[in-house]
Design a protein around this motif. Structure first.
Motif, PDB file in Angstrom:
ATOM      1  N   ARG A 169     -44.323  19.912   8.563  1.00 54.42           N
ATOM      2  CA  ARG A 169     -44.103  21.014   7.625  1.00 54.42           C
ATOM      3  C   ARG A 169     -43.109  22.016   8.181  1.00 54.42           C
ATOM      4  N   ARG A 170     -43.239  22.337   9.493  1.00 50.03           N
ATOM      5  CA  ARG A 170     -42.331  23.315  10.086  1.00 50.03           C
ATOM      6  C   ARG A 170     -40.886  22.814  10.079  1.00 50.03           C
ATOM      7  N   GLN A 171     -40.701  21.525  10.342  1.00 51.39           N
ATOM      8  CA  GLN A 171     -39.344  20.964  10.297  1.00 51.39           C
ATOM      9  C   GLN A 171     -38.780  21.011   8.886  1.00 51.39           C
ATOM     10  N   ARG A 172     -39.630  20.701   7.908  1.00 50.91           N
ATOM     11  CA  ARG A 172     -39.182  20.756   6.507  1.00 50.91           C
ATOM     12  C   ARG A 172     -38.863  22.198   6.122  1.00 50.91           C
ATOM     13  N   GLU A 173     -39.681  23.136   6.620  1.00 52.91           N
ATOM     14  CA  GLU A 173     -39.468  24.552   6.319  1.00 52.91           C
ATOM     15  C   GLU A 173     -38.143  25.032   6.910  1.00 52.91           C
ATOM     16  N   GLN A 174     -37.896  24.645   8.177  1.00 49.74           N
ATOM     17  CA  GLN A 174     -36.654  25.061   8.834  1.00 49.74           C
ATOM     18  C   GLN A 174     -35.436  24.504   8.094  1.00 49.74           C
ATOM     19  N   ARG A 175     -35.554  23.248   7.686  1.00 48.86           N
ATOM     20  CA  ARG A 175     -34.452  22.602   6.961  1.00 48.86           C
ATOM     21  C   ARG A 175     -34.213  23.307   5.623  1.00 48.86           C
ATOM     22  N   ALA A 176     -35.309  23.613   4.921  1.00 52.83           N
ATOM     23  CA  ALA A 176     -35.187  24.288   3.622  1.00 52.83           C
ATOM     24  C   ALA A 176     -34.615  25.692   3.792  1.00 52.83           C
ATOM     25  N   LYS A 177     -35.000  26.370   4.876  1.00 52.16           N
ATOM     26  CA  LYS A 177     -34.502  27.725   5.139  1.00 52.16           C
ATOM     27  C   LYS A 177     -32.994  27.691   5.416  1.00 52.16           C
ATOM     28  N   ARG A 178     -32.586  26.691   6.220  1.00 49.38           N
ATOM     29  CA  ARG A 178     -31.146  26.526   6.500  1.00 49.38           C
ATOM     30  C   ARG A 178     -30.384  26.267   5.209  1.00 49.38           C
ATOM     31  N   GLY A 179     -30.935  25.380   4.376  1.00 48.16           N
ATOM     32  CA  GLY A 179     -30.289  25.047   3.103  1.00 48.16           C
ATOM     33  C   GLY A 179     -30.145  26.270   2.217  1.00 48.16           C
ATOM     34  N   SER A 180     -31.190  27.092   2.167  1.00 42.44           N
ATOM     35  CA  SER A 180     -31.176  28.299   1.337  1.00 42.44           C
ATOM     36  C   SER A 180     -30.134  29.288   1.864  1.00 42.44           C
ATOM     37  N   THR A 181     -30.081  29.438   3.189  1.00 42.26           N
ATOM     38  CA  THR A 181     -29.120  30.374   3.789  1.00 42.26           C
ATOM     39  C   THR A 181     -27.681  29.920   3.535  1.00 42.26           C
ATOM     40  N   VAL A 182     -27.422  28.624   3.758  1.00 43.64           N
ATOM     41  CA  VAL A 182     -26.065  28.093   3.560  1.00 43.64           C
ATOM     42  C   VAL A 182     -25.646  28.244   2.092  1.00 43.64           C
ATOM     43  N   ALA A 183     -26.559  27.909   1.174  1.00 43.99           N
ATOM     44  CA  ALA A 183     -26.241  28.020  -0.259  1.00 43.99           C
ATOM     45  C   ALA A 183     -25.951  29.475  -0.636  1.00 43.99           C
ATOM     46  N   SER A 184     -26.747  30.411  -0.086  1.00 45.34           N
ATOM     47  CA  SER A 184     -26.533  31.838  -0.378  1.00 45.34           C
ATOM     48  C   SER A 184     -25.163  32.294   0.134  1.00 45.34           C
ATOM     49  N   LEU A 185     -24.819  31.857   1.345  1.00 42.56           N
ATOM     50  CA  LEU A 185     -23.519  32.246   1.919  1.00 42.56           C
ATOM     51  C   LEU A 185     -22.358  31.676   1.103  1.00 42.56           C
ATOM     52  N   LEU A 186     -22.501  30.412   0.699  1.00 46.07           N
ATOM     53  CA  LEU A 186     -21.447  29.791  -0.118  1.00 46.07           C
ATOM     54  C   LEU A 186     -21.278  30.531  -1.440  1.00 46.07           C
ATOM     55  N   TRP A 187     -22.408  30.908  -2.045  1.00 44.25           N
ATOM     56  CA  TRP A 187     -22.358  31.646  -3.312  1.00 44.25           C
ATOM     57  C   TRP A 187     -21.665  33.000  -3.114  1.00 44.25           C
ATOM     58  N   ALA A 188     -22.033  33.700  -2.027  1.00 44.15           N
ATOM     59  CA  ALA A 188     -21.429  35.012  -1.755  1.00 44.15           C
ATOM     60  C   ALA A 188     -19.920  34.874  -1.522  1.00 44.15           C
ATOM     61  N   LEU A 189     -19.525  33.825  -0.771  1.00 42.42           N
ATOM     62  CA  LEU A 189     -18.095  33.595  -0.518  1.00 42.42           C
ATOM     63  C   LEU A 189     -17.360  33.281  -1.821  1.00 42.42           C
ATOM     64  N   ALA A 190     -17.969  32.413  -2.652  1.00 45.07           N
ATOM     65  CA  ALA A 190     -17.359  32.056  -3.938  1.00 45.07           C
ATOM     66  C   ALA A 190     -17.219  33.293  -4.821  1.00 45.07           C
ATOM     67  N   LEU A 191     -18.234  34.154  -4.804  1.00 42.51           N
ATOM     68  CA  LEU A 191     -18.219  35.386  -5.608  1.00 42.51           C
ATOM     69  C   LEU A 191     -17.095  36.317  -5.153  1.00 42.51           C
ATOM     70  N   MET A 192     -16.989  36.489  -3.835  1.00 48.33           N
ATOM     71  CA  MET A 192     -15.949  37.379  -3.304  1.00 48.33           C
ATOM     72  C   MET A 192     -14.556  36.798  -3.582  1.00 48.33           C
ATOM     73  N   GLY A 193     -14.410  35.490  -3.371  1.00 49.94           N
ATOM     74  CA  GLY A 193     -13.119  34.840  -3.598  1.00 49.94           C
ATOM     75  C   GLY A 193     -12.685  34.931  -5.051  1.00 49.94           C
ATOM     76  N   THR A 194     -13.621  34.665  -5.959  1.00 47.40           N
ATOM     77  CA  THR A 194     -13.297  34.702  -7.389  1.00 47.40           C
ATOM     78  C   THR A 194     -12.972  36.130  -7.837  1.00 47.40           C
ATOM     79  N   THR A 195     -13.729  37.104  -7.313  1.00 43.65           N
ATOM     80  CA  THR A 195     -13.455  38.513  -7.650  1.00 43.65           C
ATOM     81  C   THR A 195     -12.058  38.894  -7.175  1.00 43.65           C
ATOM     82  N   PHE A 196     -11.721  38.460  -5.960  1.00 40.91           N
ATOM     83  CA  PHE A 196     -10.402  38.743  -5.410  1.00 40.91           C
ATOM     84  C   PHE A 196      -9.295  38.122  -6.283  1.00 40.91           C
ATOM     85  N   LEU A 197      -9.499  36.864  -6.668  1.00 43.70           N
ATOM     86  CA  LEU A 197      -8.498  36.171  -7.505  1.00 43.70           C
ATOM     87  C   LEU A 197      -8.373  36.827  -8.878  1.00 43.70           C
TER      88      LEU A 197
END
Lengths: 67, 141
Positions: free
Chosen positions: B14-42
């Motif tokens: 469970r802890r390994q699955r949790e860590q993996r899911a947490k990493r996935g959530s963090t990476v997805a959030s960062l990608l979304w924030a980058l896409a948002l900033m990039g699109t706003t800039f464009l």
């Protein structure tokens, strides 16, 4: 809800991390239950009872609020 | 009961699955924030073809959907106390965001407030969510 988790853990010379591993939860959860800040879910309470081979009511006391 | 650090015969713990899911959530959030900033800039730059900006908007929306699903996955995998902390923080951010946003909108409609930009509401929700996590972790530790 008051409980005897800390006492039962100490009798077995387990750390909070040991107990957390056995219950498949985080150490923070074990600490929060021991200090009465968090009441476990029913499945977790049953898991604790099974681990210590005791009835739930001998571990948790719903009548007495914890400090 | 099995150890949370060791994989079980059925798969990762469970802890390994949790860590993996947490990493996935963090990476997805960062990608979304980058896409948002990039699109706003464009979108604010002159001379950028509309198709490029539209592609940025679609990409940002897709990254946002991926972030939602990644967070759902994290909530399902995480420890029950962490789930409680997360849900309380989300409730706080959503509640204050809706109440605050609607109050601001009422002020604008009634002529007391000026401006219709509600962007600050989303920023406030993000900050409240983060603050809720910190407060929850302190409260239960």
């Amino acid at each position: 809800m008051k409980n005897r988790l800390k006492e039962l853990r100490a009798e077995r010379d387990w750390t909070q991390s040991d107990l957390a591993r056995r219950l498949d939860v985080s150490r923070q959860t074990v600490n929060a239950i021991e200090t009465g800040k968090y009441d476990p879910s029913l499945p977790l309470a049953f898991g604790i009872a099974r681990l210590f081979a005791l009835p739930i009511e001998e571990i948790f006391d719903p009548e007495e609020a914890s400090a | 009961m099995h150890s949370t650090d060791q994989p079980t015969p059925a798969g990762p713990s469970r802890r390994q699955r949790e860590q993996r899911a947490k990493r996935g959530s963090t990476v997805a959030s960062l990608l979304w924030a980058l896409a948002l900033m990039g699109t706003t800039f464009l979108a604010k730059r002159e001379g950028i073809p509309f198709a490029v900006v539209l592609a940025g908007v679609i990409l940002t929306a897709l990254a946002g959907v991926a972030t939602i699903f990644a967070h759902f996955r994290y909530l399902r995998q995480t420890d029950e106390l962490q789930r409680k902390i997360q849900l309380e923080s989300l409730a706080l951010a959503f509640g204050i965001g809706v109440v605050g946003g609607m109050s601001w909108w009422l002020l604008v409609v009634s002529g007391v407030g000026k401006g219709t930009d509600l962007g600050f509401v989303f920023v406030a929700m993000l900050l409240l969510y983060s603050a809720g996590i910190l407060v929850g972790c302190r409260r239960y530790s």
